[in-house]
Write a protein that holds these residues in place. Sequence first.
Motif, PDB file in Angstrom:
ATOM      1  N   GLN A 211       0.396 -16.587 -32.817  1.00 13.34           N
ATOM      2  CA  GLN A 211      -0.581 -17.557 -32.320  1.00 13.34           C
ATOM      3  C   GLN A 211      -0.215 -18.976 -32.730  1.00 13.34           C
TER       4      GLN A 211
ATOM      5  N   ILE B 195      -5.292 -21.897 -30.492  1.00 15.10           N
ATOM      6  CA  ILE B 195      -6.634 -21.882 -31.078  1.00 15.10           C
ATOM      7  C   ILE B 195      -6.877 -23.166 -31.861  1.00 15.10           C
TER       8      ILE B 195
ATOM      9  N   ARG C 171      -2.209 -22.240 -34.051  1.00 16.78           N
ATOM     10  CA  ARG C 171      -3.527 -22.595 -34.588  1.00 16.78           C
ATOM     11  C   ARG C 171      -3.527 -24.049 -35.066  1.00 16.78           C
TER      12      ARG C 171
ATOM     13  N   ARG D 296     -10.339 -21.316 -27.902  1.00 22.06           N
ATOM     14  CA  ARG D 296      -9.096 -20.582 -27.637  1.00 22.06           C
ATOM     15  C   ARG D 296      -8.660 -20.831 -26.200  1.00 22.06           C
TER      16      ARG D 296
ATOM     17  N   PRO E  76      -1.758 -17.279 -28.017  1.00 22.55           N
ATOM     18  CA  PRO E  76      -2.921 -18.112 -27.701  1.00 22.55           C
ATOM     19  C   PRO E  76      -2.960 -19.367 -28.575  1.00 22.55           C
TER      20      PRO E  76
END
Length: 355
Positions: A187, A210, A189, A219, A208
Amino acid sequence: MSQQQPSPTSSTSVSDQASAWFVRLQADDVSHAERSHFQAWYRADPQNANAYESTRKLWSVLQLPAERVQERLKTETPASTDPKGNDLAKLNPEPNPLFPHRLKPALTHQAKCSASRRGRFTRRIATLACLSLLWLSITWYLPAQLQNWQSDYHTAPGQQLKVSLADGSRLTLNTDTALVISFTPQQRRIELLRGEAYFEVASNKARPFIVDGGRADARAVGTAFSVAKRADDLRVSVNEGTVEVSADSASTLVNAGRQVDYRDGQIQAVHKVDSDDAFAWRRGQVVFARQPLAEVLAEVNRYRNGRIVAVKPVLAERIVSGVFNIGDADAVVDALKATLHAQTVNVPGGLVLLY
């Protein structure tokens, strides 16, 4: 800039209301109606009473050092001058014994009392200003500095910053913003410590993107959106694509042209937003429409070194609309003075008391 009638309720935090009441009650011209209004506010909620008592105790502790600062400022004050820069002490020598009334007319009892009241009010304002500066250094500057040390990127008041990330995504940090970047193979972040940022996310369904706002996060996979953080509250505005906003076990989808707020521990209803207004800061403007003055000042203060404070609670509740340029944030003070028929006291350090 336009104005409307005062709102019956204030949008400021309880601590801000307590501080505003404390400052206002120190003035010599407090009316009986204002004191009644204060008593009603104080008794309406135990949180109000606790916040006011905490403010009173803190200001009591800070009063001595503030008075010392005030005394030092008085000793450093230069001699008075006239508009042409001439020393008034030289222009007004000792009175001529033959015509004393022409150079130094005697003050009437009423004038002496008026001058005494003005002197007391000026000293009180100066002391309150010193207290405010000490309060700001403790509650405002220090937490922001700690966040700057933790961050990968941050901006100062009035600054903006564009950042290109390794995955091809692009960030634009608005004024007074700090964030931390943490990418893993699973991910991408971003921890938003404070402020506001616009995210143009490179599409990657396996990783993803985030934005962690503390108690809520946003998200996305491939989209463009902004996230603004104020204390524990979060606002997500989507310009392109779709963003999922989550908090605890709740979540909601926000599509392009829409906005959602997280406040009071809950995700609020998704609503339509004017993209030109929501992202106006990216073109150097901030737009406010039918908002309490307290909210307007909170936003304007993010672009200034220093703060503008509405001293009177009734003034903080006034509803205003307008547009100001980020590059000239101080101009809003003149606009507010003209629109609200208010006055200001300027204090070294960028503090402006609006009353």
